[in-house]
Design a protein around this motif. Sequence first.
Motif, PDB file in Angstrom:
ATOM      1  N   ARG A  98       0.859  -1.183   0.000  1.00  0.00           N
ATOM      2  CA  ARG A  98       0.000   0.000   0.000  1.00  0.00           C
ATOM      3  C   ARG A  98       0.891   1.228   0.000  1.00  0.00           C
ATOM      4  O   ARG A  98       1.834   1.328   0.772  1.00  0.00           O
ATOM      5  N   GLY A  99       0.580   2.164  -0.896  1.00  0.00           N
ATOM      6  CA  GLY A  99       1.332   3.406  -0.990  1.00  0.00           C
ATOM      7  C   GLY A  99       0.841   4.446   0.001  1.00  0.00           C
ATOM      8  O   GLY A  99      -0.230   4.303   0.609  1.00  0.00           O
ATOM      9  N   GLN A 100       1.603   5.498   0.160  1.00  0.00           N
ATOM     10  CA  GLN A 100       1.237   6.570   1.088  1.00  0.00           C
ATOM     11  C   GLN A 100      -0.047   7.283   0.667  1.00  0.00           C
ATOM     12  O   GLN A 100      -0.722   7.886   1.502  1.00  0.00           O
ATOM     13  N   ASN A 101      -0.386   7.205  -0.602  1.00  0.00           N
ATOM     14  CA  ASN A 101      -1.614   7.832  -1.092  1.00  0.00           C
ATOM     15  C   ASN A 101      -2.852   6.975  -0.855  1.00  0.00           C
ATOM     16  O   ASN A 101      -3.948   7.332  -1.260  1.00  0.00           O
ATOM     17  N   GLY A 102      -2.674   5.808  -0.214  1.00  0.00           N
ATOM     18  CA  GLY A 102      -3.797   4.935   0.116  1.00  0.00           C
ATOM     19  C   GLY A 102      -4.099   3.867  -0.915  1.00  0.00           C
ATOM     20  O   GLY A 102      -4.937   3.002  -0.688  1.00  0.00           O
ATOM     21  N   LEU A 103      -3.441   3.922  -2.083  1.00  0.00           N
ATOM     22  CA  LEU A 103      -3.661   2.904  -3.104  1.00  0.00           C
ATOM     23  C   LEU A 103      -2.980   1.608  -2.676  1.00  0.00           C
ATOM     24  O   LEU A 103      -1.798   1.599  -2.343  1.00  0.00           O
ATOM     25  N   GLY A 104      -3.742   0.532  -2.674  1.00  0.00           N
ATOM     26  CA  GLY A 104      -3.199  -0.760  -2.270  1.00  0.00           C
ATOM     27  C   GLY A 104      -3.490  -1.834  -3.290  1.00  0.00           C
ATOM     28  O   GLY A 104      -4.495  -1.775  -4.004  1.00  0.00           O
ATOM     29  N   ILE A 105      -2.590  -2.801  -3.358  1.00  0.00           N
ATOM     30  CA  ILE A 105      -2.793  -3.966  -4.206  1.00  0.00           C
ATOM     31  C   ILE A 105      -2.444  -5.200  -3.380  1.00  0.00           C
ATOM     32  O   ILE A 105      -1.352  -5.295  -2.829  1.00  0.00           O
ATOM     33  N   THR A 106      -3.394  -6.105  -3.300  1.00  0.00           N
ATOM     34  CA  THR A 106      -3.182  -7.383  -2.634  1.00  0.00           C
ATOM     35  C   THR A 106      -3.468  -8.476  -3.644  1.00  0.00           C
ATOM     36  O   THR A 106      -4.511  -8.463  -4.298  1.00  0.00           O
ATOM     37  N   VAL A 107      -2.531  -9.401  -3.777  1.00  0.00           N
ATOM     38  CA  VAL A 107      -2.701 -10.532  -4.681  1.00  0.00           C
ATOM     39  C   VAL A 107      -2.663 -11.802  -3.842  1.00  0.00           C
ATOM     40  O   VAL A 107      -1.681 -12.065  -3.144  1.00  0.00           O
ATOM     41  N   SER A 108      -3.763 -12.538  -3.864  1.00  0.00           N
ATOM     42  CA  SER A 108      -3.778 -13.836  -3.188  1.00  0.00           C
ATOM     43  C   SER A 108      -3.776 -14.924  -4.257  1.00  0.00           C
ATOM     44  O   SER A 108      -4.326 -14.753  -5.348  1.00  0.00           O
ATOM     45  N   TYR A 109      -3.117 -16.032  -3.933  1.00  0.00           N
ATOM     46  CA  TYR A 109      -2.934 -17.122  -4.889  1.00  0.00           C
ATOM     47  C   TYR A 109      -3.689 -18.352  -4.403  1.00  0.00           C
ATOM     48  O   TYR A 109      -3.661 -18.674  -3.207  1.00  0.00           O
ATOM     49  N   TRP A 110      -4.314 -19.045  -5.367  1.00  0.00           N
ATOM     50  CA  TRP A 110      -5.221 -20.146  -5.046  1.00  0.00           C
ATOM     51  C   TRP A 110      -5.034 -21.298  -6.017  1.00  0.00           C
ATOM     52  O   TRP A 110      -4.708 -21.082  -7.183  1.00  0.00           O
ATOM     53  N   GLU A 111      -5.307 -22.495  -5.541  1.00  0.00           N
ATOM     54  CA  GLU A 111      -5.193 -23.699  -6.368  1.00  0.00           C
ATOM     55  C   GLU A 111      -6.262 -23.773  -7.447  1.00  0.00           C
ATOM     56  O   GLU A 111      -6.023 -24.318  -8.521  1.00  0.00           O
ATOM     57  N   SER A 112      -7.471 -23.245  -7.143  1.00  0.00           N
ATOM     58  CA  SER A 112      -8.587 -23.446  -8.068  1.00  0.00           C
ATOM     59  C   SER A 112      -9.612 -22.318  -7.932  1.00  0.00           C
ATOM     60  O   SER A 112      -9.624 -21.579  -6.948  1.00  0.00           O
ATOM     61  N   LEU A 113     -10.484 -22.256  -8.924  1.00  0.00           N
ATOM     62  CA  LEU A 113     -11.598 -21.299  -8.852  1.00  0.00           C
ATOM     63  C   LEU A 113     -12.552 -21.675  -7.718  1.00  0.00           C
ATOM     64  O   LEU A 113     -13.126 -20.794  -7.079  1.00  0.00           O
ATOM     65  N   GLU A 114     -12.690 -22.961  -7.457  1.00  0.00           N
ATOM     66  CA  GLU A 114     -13.547 -23.417  -6.352  1.00  0.00           C
ATOM     67  C   GLU A 114     -13.007 -22.921  -5.014  1.00  0.00           C
ATOM     68  O   GLU A 114     -13.773 -22.483  -4.148  1.00  0.00           O
ATOM     69  N   ALA A 115     -11.690 -22.964  -4.823  1.00  0.00           N
ATOM     70  CA  ALA A 115     -11.085 -22.471  -3.579  1.00  0.00           C
ATOM     71  C   ALA A 115     -11.355 -20.968  -3.423  1.00  0.00           C
ATOM     72  O   ALA A 115     -11.649 -20.491  -2.320  1.00  0.00           O
ATOM     73  N   ILE A 116     -11.272 -20.227  -4.511  1.00  0.00           N
ATOM     74  CA  ILE A 116     -11.557 -18.783  -4.471  1.00  0.00           C
ATOM     75  C   ILE A 116     -13.010 -18.552  -4.084  1.00  0.00           C
ATOM     76  O   ILE A 116     -13.317 -17.698  -3.248  1.00  0.00           O
ATOM     77  N   LYS A 117     -13.906 -19.328  -4.660  1.00  0.00           N
ATOM     78  CA  LYS A 117     -15.337 -19.192  -4.355  1.00  0.00           C
ATOM     79  C   LYS A 117     -15.605 -19.473  -2.874  1.00  0.00           C
ATOM     80  O   LYS A 117     -16.359 -18.743  -2.219  1.00  0.00           O
ATOM     81  N   LEU A 118     -14.984 -20.506  -2.348  1.00  0.00           N
ATOM     82  CA  LEU A 118     -15.178 -20.840  -0.931  1.00  0.00           C
ATOM     83  C   LEU A 118     -14.658 -19.728  -0.026  1.00  0.00           C
ATOM     84  O   LEU A 118     -15.270 -19.417   1.000  1.00  0.00           O
ATOM     85  N   TRP A 119     -13.538 -19.117  -0.378  1.00  0.00           N
ATOM     86  CA  TRP A 119     -13.014 -18.003   0.416  1.00  0.00           C
ATOM     87  C   TRP A 119     -13.959 -16.808   0.342  1.00  0.00           C
ATOM     88  O   TRP A 119     -14.238 -16.163   1.338  1.00  0.00           O
ATOM     89  N   LYS A 120     -14.483 -16.517  -0.836  1.00  0.00           N
ATOM     90  CA  LYS A 120     -15.422 -15.394  -0.986  1.00  0.00           C
ATOM     91  C   LYS A 120     -16.658 -15.605  -0.116  1.00  0.00           C
ATOM     92  O   LYS A 120     -17.221 -14.647   0.401  1.00  0.00           O
ATOM     93  N   GLU A 121     -17.054 -16.858   0.081  1.00  0.00           N
ATOM     94  CA  GLU A 121     -18.250 -17.174   0.859  1.00  0.00           C
ATOM     95  C   GLU A 121     -17.976 -17.343   2.352  1.00  0.00           C
ATOM     96  O   GLU A 121     -18.915 -17.521   3.133  1.00  0.00           O
ATOM     97  N   ASN A 122     -16.722 -17.288   2.786  1.00  0.00           N
ATOM     98  CA  ASN A 122     -16.378 -17.405   4.196  1.00  0.00           C
ATOM     99  C   ASN A 122     -17.091 -16.316   4.991  1.00  0.00           C
ATOM    100  O   ASN A 122     -17.041 -15.133   4.625  1.00  0.00           O
ATOM    101  N   ILE A 123     -17.746 -16.679   6.078  1.00  0.00           N
ATOM    102  CA  ILE A 123     -18.579 -15.738   6.848  1.00  0.00           C
ATOM    103  C   ILE A 123     -17.760 -14.560   7.382  1.00  0.00           C
ATOM    104  O   ILE A 123     -18.170 -13.405   7.241  1.00  0.00           O
ATOM    105  N   ALA A 124     -16.618 -14.820   7.981  1.00  0.00           N
ATOM    106  CA  ALA A 124     -15.787 -13.734   8.512  1.00  0.00           C
ATOM    107  C   ALA A 124     -15.292 -12.832   7.383  1.00  0.00           C
ATOM    108  O   ALA A 124     -15.235 -11.601   7.532  1.00  0.00           O
ATOM    109  N   HIS A 125     -14.953 -13.430   6.254  1.00  0.00           N
ATOM    110  CA  HIS A 125     -14.503 -12.648   5.098  1.00  0.00           C
ATOM    111  C   HIS A 125     -15.639 -11.780   4.573  1.00  0.00           C
ATOM    112  O   HIS A 125     -15.428 -10.614   4.212  1.00  0.00           O
TER     113      HIS A 125
END
Length: 109
Positions: free
Chosen positions: A52-79
């Motif tokens: 994250r830069g001082q101007n507030g612009l941030g980039i986060t890249v998370s890596y996943w084994e599959s599209l299904e794993a990404i979907k499950l993370w998106k549906e995580n209640i805390a997330h």
Amino acid sequence: MFFANTPEPPYYAVVFTSQRLENDNKGYNITADLMDELASKQVGFLGVESARGQNGLGITVSYWESLEAIKLWKENIAHKKAQEKGKQDWYSSYTTRICKVERDYTNTK
């Protein structure tokens, strides 16, 4: 800076680009750390890189084994709760992109 230790492609990347508002930094940082911890325990999670830069612009890249794993993370209640808090209080704008990594290479000195 630490790079995620990803396997040989193919795998997937979720690129989250955001513009932070200048409020509740403590709450934001606590939640971001918690999301990193929870994601690391999610089936199919491979790693994360974030800046994250001082101007507030941030980039986060998370890596996943599959599209299904990404979907499950998106549906995580805390997330989901963190996402709502981000929409309401922490980000003026954001974009999420999901990509298939077909090739990668590294140069180190």
